[in-house]
Scaffold this motif. Structure first.
Motif, PDB file in Angstrom:
ATOM      1  N   LYS A 175       0.743  -1.316  -0.022  1.00  0.00           N
ATOM      2  CA  LYS A 175       0.030   0.042   0.075  1.00  0.00           C
ATOM      3  C   LYS A 175       0.760   1.236  -0.043  1.00  0.00           C
ATOM      4  N   PHE A 176       2.022   1.341   0.719  1.00  0.00           N
ATOM      5  CA  PHE A 176       3.077   2.483   0.659  1.00  0.00           C
ATOM      6  C   PHE A 176       4.209   2.100   0.264  1.00  0.00           C
ATOM      7  N   ARG A 177       4.805   3.144  -0.311  1.00  0.00           N
ATOM      8  CA  ARG A 177       6.177   3.135  -1.032  1.00  0.00           C
ATOM      9  C   ARG A 177       6.869   4.457  -0.352  1.00  0.00           C
ATOM     10  N   PRO A 178       8.184   4.353  -0.400  1.00  0.00           N
ATOM     11  CA  PRO A 178       8.958   5.572   0.057  1.00  0.00           C
ATOM     12  C   PRO A 178       8.448   6.723  -0.452  1.00  0.00           C
ATOM     13  N   GLY A 179       8.321   7.543   0.437  1.00  0.00           N
ATOM     14  CA  GLY A 179       7.862   9.004   0.052  1.00  0.00           C
ATOM     15  C   GLY A 179       6.130   9.034   0.501  1.00  0.00           C
ATOM     16  N   ASP A 180       5.647   7.860   0.543  1.00  0.00           N
ATOM     17  CA  ASP A 180       4.020   7.895   0.963  1.00  0.00           C
ATOM     18  C   ASP A 180       3.837   8.127   2.547  1.00  0.00           C
ATOM     19  N   LYS A 181       2.607   8.690   2.820  1.00  0.00           N
ATOM     20  CA  LYS A 181       2.367   8.618   4.206  1.00  0.00           C
ATOM     21  C   LYS A 181       1.674   7.220   4.493  1.00  0.00           C
ATOM     22  N   ALA A 182       2.146   6.464   5.487  1.00  0.00           N
ATOM     23  CA  ALA A 182       1.635   5.303   5.678  1.00  0.00           C
ATOM     24  C   ALA A 182       0.067   5.510   6.505  1.00  0.00           C
ATOM     25  N   ASP A 183      -0.905   4.751   6.268  1.00  0.00           N
ATOM     26  CA  ASP A 183      -2.201   4.838   6.590  1.00  0.00           C
ATOM     27  C   ASP A 183      -2.721   3.667   6.972  1.00  0.00           C
ATOM     28  N   PHE A 184      -2.765   3.161   8.470  1.00  0.00           N
ATOM     29  CA  PHE A 184      -3.246   1.852   8.573  1.00  0.00           C
ATOM     30  C   PHE A 184      -4.786   1.983   9.144  1.00  0.00           C
ATOM     31  N   SER A 185      -5.779   2.697   8.784  1.00  0.00           N
ATOM     32  CA  SER A 185      -6.740   3.035   9.220  1.00  0.00           C
ATOM     33  C   SER A 185      -7.763   1.832   8.853  1.00  0.00           C
ATOM     34  N   ASP A 186      -7.256   0.907   7.848  1.00  0.00           N
ATOM     35  CA  ASP A 186      -8.100  -0.240   7.322  1.00  0.00           C
ATOM     36  C   ASP A 186      -8.030  -1.587   8.192  1.00  0.00           C
ATOM     37  N   ILE A 187      -6.899  -1.210   9.026  1.00  0.00           N
ATOM     38  CA  ILE A 187      -6.645  -2.486  10.020  1.00  0.00           C
ATOM     39  C   ILE A 187      -7.721  -2.446  11.207  1.00  0.00           C
ATOM     40  N   ILE A 188      -8.458  -3.420  10.964  1.00  0.00           N
ATOM     41  CA  ILE A 188      -9.444  -3.544  12.150  1.00  0.00           C
ATOM     42  C   ILE A 188      -8.921  -4.284  13.411  1.00  0.00           C
ATOM     43  N   VAL A 189      -8.806  -3.246  14.504  1.00  0.00           N
ATOM     44  CA  VAL A 189      -8.304  -3.844  15.887  1.00  0.00           C
ATOM     45  C   VAL A 189      -9.544  -4.073  16.626  1.00  0.00           C
ATOM     46  N   PRO A 190     -10.039  -5.435  16.912  1.00  0.00           N
ATOM     47  CA  PRO A 190     -11.261  -5.465  17.528  1.00  0.00           C
ATOM     48  C   PRO A 190     -11.167  -5.357  19.204  1.00  0.00           C
ATOM     49  N   GLU A 191     -12.189  -5.214  20.085  1.00  0.00           N
ATOM     50  CA  GLU A 191     -12.128  -4.894  21.290  1.00  0.00           C
ATOM     51  C   GLU A 191     -11.614  -6.060  21.936  1.00  0.00           C
ATOM     52  N   VAL A 192     -11.123  -6.012  22.916  1.00  0.00           N
ATOM     53  CA  VAL A 192     -10.319  -7.214  23.929  1.00  0.00           C
ATOM     54  C   VAL A 192     -11.464  -8.151  24.278  1.00  0.00           C
ATOM     55  N   ASP A 193     -11.329  -9.325  24.078  1.00  0.00           N
ATOM     56  CA  ASP A 193     -12.130 -10.468  24.219  1.00  0.00           C
ATOM     57  C   ASP A 193     -13.449 -10.352  23.449  1.00  0.00           C
ATOM     58  N   ALA A 194     -13.259  -9.833  22.149  1.00  0.00           N
ATOM     59  CA  ALA A 194     -14.091  -9.880  21.137  1.00  0.00           C
ATOM     60  C   ALA A 194     -14.539 -11.320  20.874  1.00  0.00           C
ATOM     61  N   ILE A 195     -13.698 -12.369  21.102  1.00  0.00           N
ATOM     62  CA  ILE A 195     -13.727 -13.547  20.999  1.00  0.00           C
ATOM     63  C   ILE A 195     -13.368 -14.458  22.139  1.00  0.00           C
ATOM     64  N   SER A 196     -14.158 -15.060  22.831  1.00  0.00           N
ATOM     65  CA  SER A 196     -13.755 -15.381  24.314  1.00  0.00           C
ATOM     66  C   SER A 196     -12.846 -16.836  24.049  1.00  0.00           C
ATOM     67  N   ARG A 197     -11.993 -17.003  25.136  1.00  0.00           N
ATOM     68  CA  ARG A 197     -11.092 -18.086  25.108  1.00  0.00           C
ATOM     69  C   ARG A 197     -11.938 -19.281  25.341  1.00  0.00           C
ATOM     70  N   PRO A 198     -11.823 -20.202  24.410  1.00  0.00           N
ATOM     71  CA  PRO A 198     -12.382 -21.498  24.206  1.00  0.00           C
ATOM     72  C   PRO A 198     -11.701 -22.343  25.143  1.00  0.00           C
ATOM     73  N   ASP A 199     -12.185 -23.670  25.184  1.00  0.00           N
ATOM     74  CA  ASP A 199     -11.801 -24.679  26.152  1.00  0.00           C
ATOM     75  C   ASP A 199     -10.464 -25.142  25.150  1.00  0.00           C
ATOM     76  N   GLU A 200      -9.360 -25.526  26.197  1.00  0.00           N
ATOM     77  CA  GLU A 200      -8.209 -25.905  25.442  1.00  0.00           C
ATOM     78  C   GLU A 200      -8.396 -27.157  24.400  1.00  0.00           C
ATOM     79  N   HIS A 201      -9.540 -27.866  24.559  1.00  0.00           N
ATOM     80  CA  HIS A 201      -9.854 -29.059  23.769  1.00  0.00           C
ATOM     81  C   HIS A 201     -10.875 -28.960  22.848  1.00  0.00           C
TER      82      HIS A 201
END
Length: 428
Positions: A20-46
């Motif tokens: 998306k970005f090359r030298p001289g460009d302004k990086a913009d990571f606004s398209d990266i989705i950072v979900p809320e903590v615990d958006a998917i709960s920890r499942p059982d280990e099995h």
């Protein structure tokens, strides 16, 4: 009509991935989705892999925007453990800085830093048992540092000097330490993947209790060994943890060339019917929690897990690389998941277990320690200064008894060296 081309159909187009970005460009990571903590709960280990597909597309997080650890993935580590984790990550960073400068000073030919990725080797190792076998790629020196491997021995290997346990036979930074559960690093990408599976299968066949963990970068997932390893692990339910450190770049090729434009790297687990987790690789607690989950699963015959650490390579691929030639200058500063060391430090401060003053004092202490270790290692020699293992050792350690033709070659080599440098050459 030209042969093979139909006038009534639109022409085909070859897609070539482009960052998306090359030298001289302004990086913009606004398209990266950072979900809320615990958006998917920890499942059982099995839990069945088929029931947790969402975890391969989400992002396991523990540290919230307020720097506190929350949610079902919170491993509940005490302050002493968190401080120890921070210390190892800072020691790794200090070691990297010192060795990078050593290369620039001509003391070694090559070095690779792990800046921005420290959690993926330190936190993961802390979640394993000390006798579990690690199969690293070339940016996991944090495993050795976490397991208290002597820094002097690491530096001796980097300098290929007379104290090098590997006798100068490996490229700098390609360590090997069997007694620390650290398999020999290979410059051939992803060879460690099937090796880790084989080791895990052997452990299971012997009714052992140890598991294996293996690391690779995002680009290495395009290698055939990656897929062969996952096939064997799935078929034999091997107690192995696959880790993909998705730092966005494979030298100067961005992760799209390995398939990241299509889906996540963790999603590759789904096709093999094994568990897959996608994790915030700059959240040390989330990294620890994911590894702990996968390790418990493997250790109780739950089978393999593939973990993708979503992170960013803060500096060049190696000392031979200039990232300014192919990516935007401020990408790391703008990376939405921050810096792993800063985030862990801020968490400790937030819970009242650390301070800025303690942090700066620790940085100074570790810098002095690394500097002293370097001084000790350099007494054994640096690049080009002649302090290395005897030349004849290059013929040793292959055969139990050296065959006649190698003896002849060795003697010929020694004679040529004496003719070139004089009779006192061997004494120097």
């Amino acid at each position: 009509m030209v042969h093979g081309i139909k006038d009534n159909l639109a022409p085909l187009h070859l897609h070539v991935p482009e960052p998306k970005f090359r030298p001289g460009d302004k990086a913009d990571f606004s398209d990266i989705i950072v979900p809320e903590v615990d958006a998917i709960s920890r499942p059982d280990e099995h839990a069945s892999p088929a029931d947790i597909h969402a975890l391969a597309y989400g992002l396991v997080r523990v540290l919230g925007d307020d720097n506190h650890a929350v949610g079902s993935w919170n491993p509940g580590l005490d302050a002493d453990t968190l401080r120890a984790m921070l210390r190892k990550m800072l020691l790794l960073r200090a070691f990297d800085d010192r060795m990078f400068r050593a290369q620039r000073q001509g003391k070694t030919s090559f070095y690779m830093k792990s800046f921005g990725e420290e959690a993926t080797s330190v936190a993961t190792t802390m979640a394993l048992h000390s006798d579990d076998m690690c199969f690293p790629s070339y940016r996991q020196q944090g495993i050795l540092i976490t397991r208290d491997y002597p820094l002097v021995d690491m530096m001796n290997q980097i300098y290929s000097n007379s104290g090098d346990r590997l006798k100068g036979r490996q490229l700098p930074i390609m360590y090997s330490a069997k007694d620390y559960g650290f398999f020999s690093i290979s410059g051939n990408l992803t060879t460690q993947y099937p090796q880790a599976v084989g080791w895990a299968m052997a452990s299971a066949s012997r009714a052992d209790t140890r598991i294996s963990a293996v690391w690779c970068g995002d680009g290495s997932t395009a290698e055939g060994d990656f897929h062969s390893a996952l096939t064997f692990a799935a078929v034999y339910n091997a107690p192995v943890i696959f880790q993909v450190v998705n730092n966005q770049w494979a030298i100067s090729s961005f992760s799209g060339f390995a398939g990241s434009e299509r889906t996540t790297f963790a999603a590759r687990a789904i096709g093999y019917g094994i568990a897959g987790l996608r994790v915030d690789g700059n959240d040390a607690l989330a990294v620890f929690a994911a590894m702990q989950w996968a390790a418990n699963r493997a250790r109780t015959n739950g089978g393999p897990t593939l973990i993708e650490y979503f992170t960013y390579r803060g500096e060049g691929h190696s000392t031979s690389d200039d990232p300014g030639a192919y990516r935007a200058a401020e990408e790391y500063a703008l990376w939405p998941l921050g810096d792993p060391v800063t985030r862990l430090k801020d968490h400790l401060v937030a819970i009242g277990a650390w301070s800025d003053e303690q942090h700066e004092a620790l940085i100074l202490e570790l810098s002095d320690f690394v500097k002293a270790s370097q001084k000790e290692a350099e007494q054994n020699g640096i690049l080009g200064h002649g302090l290395h293992h005897p030349m004849e050792t290059m013929f040793e350690d292959v055969f139990e008894e050296m065959p006649w033709h190698l003896k002849e070659q060795c003697e010929q080599m020694l004679e040529e060296q004496r003719d070139k440098f004089g009779p006192e050459w061997e004494a120097r």
